[in-house]
Write a protein that holds these residues in place. Structure first.
Motif, mmCIF file in Angstrom:
data_model
loop_
_atom_site.group_PDB
_atom_site.id
_atom_site.type_symbol
_atom_site.label_atom_id
_atom_site.label_comp_id
_atom_site.label_asym_id
_atom_site.label_seq_id
_atom_site.Cartn_x
_atom_site.Cartn_y
_atom_site.Cartn_z
ATOM 1 N N ILE B 197 1.277 -1.217 -0.049
ATOM 2 C CA ILE B 197 0.433 -0.450 0.350
ATOM 3 C C ILE B 197 0.797 0.981 -0.032
ATOM 4 O O ILE B 197 0.489 1.977 -0.669
ATOM 5 C CB ILE B 197 -0.709 0.233 1.306
ATOM 6 N N ILE B 198 2.259 1.654 0.625
ATOM 7 C CA ILE B 198 2.977 2.441 0.686
ATOM 8 C C ILE B 198 3.506 2.845 -0.664
ATOM 9 O O ILE B 198 3.450 3.795 -0.612
ATOM 10 C CB ILE B 198 3.520 2.326 2.378
ATOM 11 N N ARG B 199 4.237 1.565 -1.301
ATOM 12 C CA ARG B 199 4.640 1.530 -2.033
ATOM 13 C C ARG B 199 3.889 3.034 -3.525
ATOM 14 O O ARG B 199 3.797 3.673 -4.582
ATOM 15 C CB ARG B 199 5.311 0.575 -2.920
ATOM 16 N N ASN B 200 2.708 1.787 -3.398
ATOM 17 C CA ASN B 200 1.444 2.589 -4.291
ATOM 18 C C ASN B 200 1.156 3.955 -4.024
ATOM 19 O O ASN B 200 1.099 4.123 -5.273
ATOM 20 C CB ASN B 200 -0.244 1.313 -4.336
ATOM 21 N N MET B 201 0.902 4.265 -2.662
ATOM 22 C CA MET B 201 1.203 5.705 -2.499
ATOM 23 C C MET B 201 1.940 5.988 -3.458
ATOM 24 O O MET B 201 1.671 7.284 -3.854
ATOM 25 C CB MET B 201 0.925 5.472 -0.844
ATOM 26 N N ASP B 202 2.970 6.358 -3.260
ATOM 27 C CA ASP B 202 4.470 7.043 -3.621
ATOM 28 C C ASP B 202 4.577 6.700 -5.210
ATOM 29 O O ASP B 202 4.517 7.558 -5.847
ATOM 30 C CB ASP B 202 5.445 5.833 -3.002
ATOM 31 N N LYS B 203 4.393 5.768 -5.669
ATOM 32 C CA LYS B 203 3.605 5.091 -7.229
ATOM 33 C C LYS B 203 2.781 6.702 -7.202
ATOM 34 O O LYS B 203 2.868 6.868 -8.536
ATOM 35 C CB LYS B 203 4.031 4.173 -7.505
ATOM 36 N N ILE B 204 1.634 6.074 -7.009
ATOM 37 C CA ILE B 204 0.489 7.546 -7.355
ATOM 38 C C ILE B 204 1.567 8.814 -7.129
ATOM 39 O O ILE B 204 1.226 9.719 -8.505
ATOM 40 C CB ILE B 204 -0.344 7.180 -6.485
ATOM 41 N N ALA B 205 1.776 9.165 -7.054
ATOM 42 C CA ALA B 205 2.566 10.286 -6.051
ATOM 43 C C ALA B 205 3.477 10.674 -6.929
ATOM 44 O O ALA B 205 3.291 11.741 -8.041
ATOM 45 C CB ALA B 205 3.122 10.654 -4.912
ATOM 46 N N ASN B 206 4.383 9.642 -7.227
ATOM 47 C CA ASN B 206 5.294 10.095 -8.450
ATOM 48 C C ASN B 206 4.383 10.008 -9.625
ATOM 49 O O ASN B 206 5.501 10.696 -11.161
ATOM 50 C CB ASN B 206 6.466 8.826 -8.544
ATOM 51 N N SER B 207 3.708 9.109 -9.775
ATOM 52 C CA SER B 207 3.329 9.578 -11.187
ATOM 53 C C SER B 207 2.333 10.908 -11.679
ATOM 54 O O SER B 207 2.419 10.830 -12.534
ATOM 55 C CB SER B 207 2.649 8.163 -11.790
ATOM 56 N N LEU B 208 1.872 10.916 -10.186
ATOM 57 C CA LEU B 208 1.433 12.291 -10.376
ATOM 58 C C LEU B 208 2.220 13.383 -10.814
ATOM 59 O O LEU B 208 2.016 14.325 -11.864
ATOM 60 C CB LEU B 208 1.097 13.290 -9.193
ATOM 61 N N ASP B 209 3.223 14.052 -10.318
ATOM 62 C CA ASP B 209 4.150 14.605 -10.307
ATOM 63 C C ASP B 209 5.059 14.019 -12.012
ATOM 64 O O ASP B 209 5.057 15.491 -12.482
ATOM 65 C CB ASP B 209 5.730 14.364 -9.393
ATOM 66 N N GLY B 210 5.418 13.515 -12.249
ATOM 67 C CA GLY B 210 5.994 12.898 -13.524
ATOM 68 C C GLY B 210 4.769 13.295 -15.324
ATOM 69 O O GLY B 210 5.806 13.892 -15.532
ATOM 70 N N SER B 211 3.490 12.482 -14.765
ATOM 71 C CA SER B 211 2.861 14.306 -15.480
ATOM 72 C C SER B 211 2.653 15.161 -15.561
ATOM 73 O O SER B 211 2.241 15.276 -17.106
ATOM 74 C CB SER B 211 1.499 12.981 -16.087
ATOM 75 N N MET B 212 2.759 15.837 -14.420
ATOM 76 C CA MET B 212 2.342 17.316 -14.926
ATOM 77 C C MET B 212 4.045 17.524 -15.326
ATOM 78 O O MET B 212 3.452 18.578 -16.196
ATOM 79 C CB MET B 212 2.478 17.468 -13.185
ATOM 80 N N ASP B 213 4.945 17.292 -14.877
ATOM 81 C CA ASP B 213 6.020 17.429 -15.695
ATOM 82 C C ASP B 213 6.002 17.441 -16.794
ATOM 83 O O ASP B 213 6.116 18.310 -18.060
ATOM 84 C CB ASP B 213 7.655 17.116 -14.930
ATOM 85 N N ALA B 325 1.497 8.432 3.386
ATOM 86 C CA ALA B 325 2.030 7.039 3.004
ATOM 87 C C ALA B 325 3.145 7.056 4.037
ATOM 88 O O ALA B 325 2.877 5.717 5.274
ATOM 89 C CB ALA B 325 3.174 6.945 1.581
ATOM 90 N N LYS B 326 3.188 8.157 4.230
ATOM 91 C CA LYS B 326 4.374 8.295 5.683
ATOM 92 C C LYS B 326 3.387 7.500 6.905
ATOM 93 O O LYS B 326 3.675 6.611 8.310
ATOM 94 C CB LYS B 326 4.932 9.536 6.456
ATOM 95 N N THR B 327 2.197 8.432 6.960
ATOM 96 C CA THR B 327 1.129 8.583 8.312
ATOM 97 C C THR B 327 0.996 6.650 8.540
ATOM 98 O O THR B 327 1.213 6.207 9.358
ATOM 99 C CB THR B 327 -0.338 9.153 8.092
ATOM 100 N N ILE B 328 0.551 5.925 7.524
ATOM 101 C CA ILE B 328 0.525 5.100 7.503
ATOM 102 C C ILE B 328 1.586 4.205 8.189
ATOM 103 O O ILE B 328 1.885 2.935 8.868
ATOM 104 C CB ILE B 328 -0.406 3.483 5.926
ATOM 105 N N GLN B 329 3.119 4.323 7.458
ATOM 106 C CA GLN B 329 4.602 3.652 8.016
ATOM 107 C C GLN B 329 4.629 3.675 9.751
ATOM 108 O O GLN B 329 4.830 2.673 9.328
ATOM 109 C CB GLN B 329 5.089 3.863 6.641
ATOM 110 N N THR B 330 3.990 4.567 9.990
ATOM 111 C CA THR B 330 4.315 4.499 11.017
ATOM 112 C C THR B 330 2.923 4.636 12.273
ATOM 113 O O THR B 330 3.275 4.658 13.155
ATOM 114 C CB THR B 330 4.915 6.043 11.678
ATOM 115 N N THR B 331 2.009 4.637 12.090
ATOM 116 C CA THR B 331 0.413 3.907 12.570
ATOM 117 C C THR B 331 0.209 5.133 13.333
ATOM 118 O O THR B 331 0.705 5.006 14.530
ATOM 119 C CB THR B 331 0.508 3.227 13.275
#
Lengths: 411, 411
Positions: B197-213, B325-331
């Motif tokens: 789940i955390i990895r997927n969140m990061d991927k979503i964030a990255n691809s959002l940034d990526g597609s904007m760029d 993602a960080k929130t979930i990671q550290t709960t």
């Protein structure tokens, strides 16, 4: 206690409904029972029993483990089981021979080492994608047989006899299962895949129509048929999640012999491509639905202006999809598809035109309306709909046409 | 022949790379080998061997069949195996007793009938969704044991002894497997789900940034980093297809004992909801990418006008996702999320404003440009982007916030 009984009853009712909805599930259960009973009968027949010895149990086990829903899956498991068993058997015999040559002392060491190495390697190999797709079950059986033979090899001296009998029982079991699955109400994985793709196409077409009706007819009739339309337009959700089943069907379909209208080397991979195209279309419909459910709606004037063109595009799209479904169903090339594609391109062009004329139309409106600003802002969400749809629909349609022509050329 | 060797070599290199990328796969293979070797050692030790008789083979079989990648899956299979075996054993003994009371003649008939009925029922019950999720493997083992016992019951008189020994071997096998999977480099399904789940969140964030760029920087630099960005922005594709693995992880995680930071009754179902929300976000990014790759692009002027606001929205979105993602990671509950949400809402509002002012800005442009019509038409595809993103992003963010607060409240 009564609550418990009611829950049990509800459970049985649900199970019964499941079976009535798809009678083949009942049939599958009965087939499994039949195969097992047949194998048990082998066991009760004295002469046969004496022939294969006490190992008839292995035939029972093979039947239980190998019996699957579709013919392709059964054949895949049977072949994997037979080949993996023989390979592992030979290897284990070889290792056993080497171990027995090296003296009483090293025998267990060598056996254990061989088990350790081969089991590790086989377990690891199950992670490799190509092996996982085709021989996952075979790896499992390989480990099982190899370790069992090399362990029992330490005790039983007549290994060849045992191997012989075991192979015989496994072959009895697998051939029985294959006969039962193939000749009594067979469920072909290929046919399932074929039907799944066609069903998905119809669902896409229906939900395209449904969401159009929902979007443009939202304010006219909000009570009765609306909910039904909503359900209809949600058909695309099934398409979103059907990737896994498509892949497994295509995987099993490759193992199946020619049957019905499908010859050997039927282009199963093309089905996957069509499925992927359908899924990308479903993503667009998902986005469309986001617009339908969003809070800021376009004013009626804008909708009215765009309604005709949008509906023409979506209806041509859905009729193309339906036509393609028919094309795939009959595996013949239909000239209607080309015709419809042309029509759709015209409709798309029309939509472009009406979008271009929208600002002018809006200007007239906005002069009469007081909240021109917000109307203009909201109008964009209306414009979102057609454009979101036009671009992928066009690419989707061209993709589908290409694929359908490929399917035709192969069949 | 050389080509064959090269292919084999390529295959091994690929396998090796797979293992190096994720060393746990190697470890898993080694663990499987170890468990099997340990069980074989049982077999080689005389006193133990005499204790459980020739049935030690069953322990080997149990190990091979039950050993799975994650702890949850192993425990699920072990428990299913033990309970299904005992249940089927008792039932089979009962049927055997009834059959033996009814005389020599009817004995095989009754046995066969019982096998047929129960095997059919159990096979059918595997289609029922709730049973499939929790007891699929148990049903298989139930059929297996029941038919094997009732078939062998006809021959072997000392059924109770056999049952006893078999249970002992199965329990030896399962406990050994559970110990090995749990204490030697365990792979917890819950942890995997968490990480996924955390990895997927990061991927979503990255691809959002990526597609904007990609969208706004398209024309400035087309050679070097573009492809990298493209790859980055395609991360959402993994999210689209991760449904099945999420569900199986959540399914297995329920069987796991408390470990690490996860207590019993960890809210695994919430993870599924977060996963679904992420997936719906990924659908939107898919639509966004459709806009990026579409043929008719907005003119630079429009892009420039919207660039700032769009980038603010997307960067707040992606930083919210990263924060979550960080929130979930550290709960733990992070106050930054609320703050960022407010910021995002401001950014969304700003984007709305700049959209409203777009027609005016465009008008100035169009007067200076000759092809005002086509510019206006193409502008819509630029407007598509922000709106497509704003609506789902807002709902997505609110959904995520709700879920993260739930996750926090439970943990």
């Amino acid at each position: 206690f009564m609550a418990f009984i009611i829950r049990i009853r509800g459970f049985f009712l649900k199970a019964w409904k499941l079976g009535v909805d798809d009678p083949r599930k009942f049939v599958h259960g009965i087939k499994a029972g039949m195969a097992l009973t047949l194998v048990s009968l082998f066991y009760y027949m004295r002469p046969l029993y004496d022939g294969v010895g006490g190992n008839a149990m292995w035939a029972v086990m093979t039947v239980v483990v190998v019996f699957e829903n579709t013919v392709g899956a059964t054949i895949y498991k049977s072949l994997n089981r037979v080949f993996a068993t023989s390979l592992a058997g030979f290897l284990a015999l070889g290792v056993h021979w080497v171990a027995s040559q090296s003296g009483r002392r090293f025998e267990p060491v060598i056996s254990c080492l061989a088990v350790f190495l081969l089991a590790s390697a086989a377990t690891f190999s199950r992670f490799i994608p190509t092996i996982k797709a085709k021989f996952d079950y075979g790896c499992l059986i390989f480990i099982l047989t190899f370790s069992m033979v090399s362990v029992s090899g330490y005790r039983v001296e007549q290994l060849f006899d045992v191997a012989n009998q075991r192979m015989a029982t496994i072959i009895i079991g697998t051939s029985l299962v294959i006969i039962v699955t193939m000749f009594i109400c067979p469920i072909w994985a290929g046919q399932e895949l074929h039907a799944l793709i066609i069903r998905n196409m119809d669902k896409i077409a229906n939900s395209l129509d449904g969401s159009m009706d929902l979007y443009f007819g939202q304010k006219e009739e909000e009570t009765g048929p609306d909910k039904q339309l909503g359900n209809k337009s949600l058909g695309y959700r099934c398409v979103l999640g059907s990737k896994a089943s498509e892949e497994s069907f295509a995987n099993f379909a490759r193992w199946e012999p020619a049957h019905g209208q499908f010859s050997f080397k039927h282009p199963w991979k093309q089905y996957l491509k069509v499925g992927a195209a359908l899924r990308s279309c479903a993503y667009c419909i998902e986005a469309l639905n986001g617009c339908i459910n969003s809070e800021n709606q376009a004013p009626d004037a804008v909708k009215k202006h765009l309604k005709e063109a949008c509906e023409r595009v979506s209806s041509t799209c859905s009729s193309i999809t339906r036509e393609l479904a028919k094309t795939i169903q009959t595996t013949t090339r239909s000239p209607t598809v080309d015709f419809l594609t042309k029509e759709m391109n015209v409709a798309v062009q029309e939509l472009h035109n009406s979008l271009k004329s929208l600002p002018d139309a809006l200007k007239e409106e906005s002069e009469s309306e007081s909240e021109s600003e917000s109307a203009d802002c909201d109008a964009k969400s209306a414009r979102v709909v057609p454009l979101m749809e036009v671009i992928p629909a066009a690419t989707f349609a061209s993709l589908l046409i290409e694929i359908s022509s490929r399917v035709d050329s192969v069949v």
